[in-house]
Design a protein around this motif. Structure first.
Motif, PDB file in Angstrom:
ATOM      1  N   GLU A 202      35.536  34.691  30.145  1.00 32.95           N
ATOM      2  CA  GLU A 202      36.200  33.541  29.541  1.00 32.95           C
ATOM      3  C   GLU A 202      36.398  33.717  28.042  1.00 32.95           C
ATOM      4  N   ARG A 203      35.917  34.835  27.492  1.00 36.66           N
ATOM      5  CA  ARG A 203      36.052  35.106  26.060  1.00 36.66           C
ATOM      6  C   ARG A 203      36.461  36.559  25.843  1.00 36.66           C
ATOM      7  N   ASP A 204      37.101  36.814  24.692  1.00 42.80           N
ATOM      8  CA  ASP A 204      37.467  38.187  24.355  1.00 42.80           C
ATOM      9  C   ASP A 204      36.301  38.863  23.632  1.00 42.80           C
ATOM     10  N   GLU A 205      36.522  40.081  23.176  1.00 43.18           N
ATOM     11  CA  GLU A 205      35.463  40.872  22.538  1.00 43.18           C
ATOM     12  C   GLU A 205      34.953  40.205  21.258  1.00 43.18           C
ATOM     13  N   ALA A 206      35.786  39.428  20.582  1.00 40.06           N
ATOM     14  CA  ALA A 206      35.383  38.729  19.364  1.00 40.06           C
ATOM     15  C   ALA A 206      34.661  37.413  19.662  1.00 40.06           C
ATOM     16  N   GLY A 207      34.548  37.046  20.917  1.00 37.10           N
ATOM     17  CA  GLY A 207      33.862  35.814  21.296  1.00 37.10           C
ATOM     18  C   GLY A 207      34.753  34.588  21.327  1.00 37.10           C
ATOM     19  N   GLU A 208      36.061  34.769  21.176  1.00 35.42           N
ATOM     20  CA  GLU A 208      36.986  33.638  21.202  1.00 35.42           C
ATOM     21  C   GLU A 208      37.441  33.360  22.631  1.00 35.42           C
ATOM     22  N   PRO A 209      37.657  32.075  22.976  1.00 35.87           N
ATOM     23  CA  PRO A 209      38.114  31.748  24.335  1.00 35.87           C
ATOM     24  C   PRO A 209      39.461  32.395  24.640  1.00 35.87           C
ATOM     25  N   LEU A 210      39.637  32.823  25.890  1.00 37.82           N
ATOM     26  CA  LEU A 210      40.906  33.411  26.320  1.00 37.82           C
ATOM     27  C   LEU A 210      41.960  32.313  26.432  1.00 37.82           C
ATOM     28  N   LYS A 211      43.168  32.593  25.931  1.00 39.30           N
ATOM     29  CA  LYS A 211      44.261  31.624  25.956  1.00 39.30           C
ATOM     30  C   LYS A 211      45.475  32.241  26.614  1.00 39.30           C
ATOM     31  N   ARG A 212      46.172  31.442  27.384  1.00 35.55           N
ATOM     32  CA  ARG A 212      47.349  31.931  28.105  1.00 35.55           C
ATOM     33  C   ARG A 212      48.495  32.285  27.166  1.00 35.55           C
ATOM     34  N   GLU A 213      48.535  31.675  25.984  1.00 36.44           N
ATOM     35  CA  GLU A 213      49.622  31.957  25.047  1.00 36.44           C
ATOM     36  C   GLU A 213      49.360  33.205  24.199  1.00 36.44           C
ATOM     37  N   CYS A 214      48.258  33.890  24.442  1.00 39.78           N
ATOM     38  CA  CYS A 214      47.919  35.110  23.703  1.00 39.78           C
ATOM     39  C   CYS A 214      48.094  36.341  24.581  1.00 39.78           C
ATOM     40  N   ALA A 215      48.247  37.489  23.925  1.00 40.13           N
ATOM     41  CA  ALA A 215      48.331  38.774  24.625  1.00 40.13           C
ATOM     42  C   ALA A 215      47.006  39.499  24.425  1.00 40.13           C
ATOM     43  N   TYR A 216      46.594  40.224  25.446  1.00 38.04           N
ATOM     44  CA  TYR A 216      45.310  40.931  25.418  1.00 38.04           C
ATOM     45  C   TYR A 216      45.485  42.346  25.932  1.00 38.04           C
ATOM     46  N   THR A 217      44.546  43.190  25.550  1.00 32.26           N
ATOM     47  CA  THR A 217      44.446  44.533  26.095  1.00 32.26           C
ATOM     48  C   THR A 217      43.067  44.659  26.729  1.00 32.26           C
ATOM     49  N   ILE A 218      43.040  45.005  27.986  1.00 32.48           N
ATOM     50  CA  ILE A 218      41.781  45.240  28.696  1.00 32.48           C
ATOM     51  C   ILE A 218      41.674  46.741  28.867  1.00 32.48           C
ATOM     52  N   GLU A 219      40.670  47.346  28.233  1.00 33.45           N
ATOM     53  CA  GLU A 219      40.590  48.797  28.256  1.00 33.45           C
ATOM     54  C   GLU A 219      39.173  49.288  28.469  1.00 33.45           C
ATOM     55  N   GLY A 220      39.073  50.416  29.155  1.00 41.51           N
ATOM     56  CA  GLY A 220      37.783  51.043  29.382  1.00 41.51           C
ATOM     57  C   GLY A 220      37.662  51.579  30.791  1.00 41.51           C
ATOM     58  N   GLY A 221      36.456  52.014  31.107  1.00 40.52           N
ATOM     59  CA  GLY A 221      36.180  52.550  32.426  1.00 40.52           C
ATOM     60  C   GLY A 221      35.751  51.453  33.380  1.00 40.52           C
ATOM     61  N   TYR A 222      35.871  51.757  34.654  1.00 45.47           N
ATOM     62  CA  TYR A 222      35.491  50.817  35.704  1.00 45.47           C
ATOM     63  C   TYR A 222      34.412  51.458  36.554  1.00 45.47           C
ATOM     64  N   PRO A 223      33.419  50.691  36.981  1.00 45.55           N
ATOM     65  CA  PRO A 223      32.357  51.256  37.817  1.00 45.55           C
ATOM     66  C   PRO A 223      32.901  51.767  39.154  1.00 45.55           C
ATOM     67  N   THR A 224      32.111  52.575  39.805  1.00 43.25           N
ATOM     68  CA  THR A 224      32.491  53.127  41.100  1.00 43.25           C
ATOM     69  C   THR A 224      32.647  52.007  42.118  1.00 43.25           C
ATOM     70  N   ALA A 225      33.778  51.989  42.772  1.00 44.08           N
ATOM     71  CA  ALA A 225      34.044  51.002  43.822  1.00 44.08           C
ATOM     72  C   ALA A 225      35.150  51.561  44.708  1.00 44.08           C
ATOM     73  N   ARG A 226      35.144  51.173  45.962  1.00 42.05           N
ATOM     74  CA  ARG A 226      36.209  51.610  46.857  1.00 42.05           C
ATOM     75  C   ARG A 226      37.540  50.994  46.425  1.00 42.05           C
ATOM     76  N   PHE A 227      37.475  49.774  45.868  1.00 38.28           N
ATOM     77  CA  PHE A 227      38.689  49.040  45.530  1.00 38.28           C
ATOM     78  C   PHE A 227      38.317  47.962  44.519  1.00 38.28           C
ATOM     79  N   TRP A 228      39.181  47.671  43.543  1.00 35.39           N
ATOM     80  CA  TRP A 228      38.955  46.541  42.645  1.00 35.39           C
ATOM     81  C   TRP A 228      40.274  45.829  42.363  1.00 35.39           C
ATOM     82  N   THR A 229      40.160  44.551  41.998  1.00 34.18           N
ATOM     83  CA  THR A 229      41.324  43.739  41.638  1.00 34.18           C
ATOM     84  C   THR A 229      41.051  43.022  40.324  1.00 34.18           C
ATOM     85  N   LEU A 230      42.113  42.714  39.606  1.00 25.93           N
ATOM     86  CA  LEU A 230      42.027  41.963  38.351  1.00 25.93           C
ATOM     87  C   LEU A 230      43.155  40.955  38.329  1.00 25.93           C
TER      88      LEU A 230
END
Length: 194
Positions: free
Chosen positions: A79-107
């Motif tokens: 519910e918050r970004d890396e800076a601790g601010e609430p996520l807002k629909r009127e903002c753009a974000y970048t989600i980056e990094g590795g994902y843990p081992t899983a057969r399948f994931w959704t976002l």
């Protein structure tokens, strides 16, 4: 006599109001009883098991969600970004990094009830692990916003608060021992408009 009756009614009203308010807060808080937190992501690993706490069971019953069992997978909510601010629909974000081992994931981007935010466009409202472009180190960069972006892009629109829901299916992190070494992608704000 009337004074005692008034004080009794006032005490009962306060007790019911404060008790109901605390239960409402406990059911709506993302950092509740039984929650684990990894970066800005929160999960309830025991929510689909017999060992789930009463608040988790009440949350599942109230929202009418089908909780994943411990062997089936695990959902994380941010519910918050890396800076601790609430996520807002009127903002753009970048989600980056590795994902843990899983057969399948959704976002997907979600509203306050954790339901998918509809976009009204003929475009997928969620991304999944089989369709994303990966970097050479197997990490993933996803752009989120209402303006098209190259690479992996998750469309959102509207105004107000939003959440990201990242669900891993058939993954070893669903067990309590698998959570100790997990790192999840970072959520970076790219900018806002309006």
């Amino acid at each position: 006599m009337l004074r005692n009756a008034f004080l009794t009614l006032l005490s009962l009203a306060m007790a019911i109001g404060l008790g109901g308010g605390s239960v409402w807060y406990a059911l709506n808080a993302q950092d509740g009883v039984g929650a684990i937190r990894i970066g800005q992501w929160t999960a309830f690993p025991e929510i689909g098991t017999q060992a789930a706490d009463p608040y988790s069971k009440a949350r599942v019953a109230r929202e009418g969600v089908l909780a994943l069992g411990q062997a089936e997978g695990l959902s994380f909510v941010a519910e918050r970004d890396e800076a601790g601010e609430p996520l807002k629909r009127e903002c753009a974000y970048t989600i980056e990094g590795g994902y843990p081992t899983a057969r399948f994931w959704t976002l997907y981007a979600a509203d306050h009830s954790l339901g998918v935010i509809g976009t009204g466009k003929a475009r997928h409202v969620a991304l999944q692990s089989y369709e994303v472009l990966r970097r050479p180190d197997n990490s993933v960069v996803i752009s989120v916003g209402d303006r098209p972006a190259p690479g992996n892009w998750l469309l959102t629109n509207g105004f107000g608060k939003m959440y990201f829901v990242l669900t891993f299916y058939d993954t070893p992190i669903a067990s309590s021992t698998g959570l100790s070494d997990v790192t999840l992608p970072r959520i970076l704000k790219a900018g806002c408009h309006a």
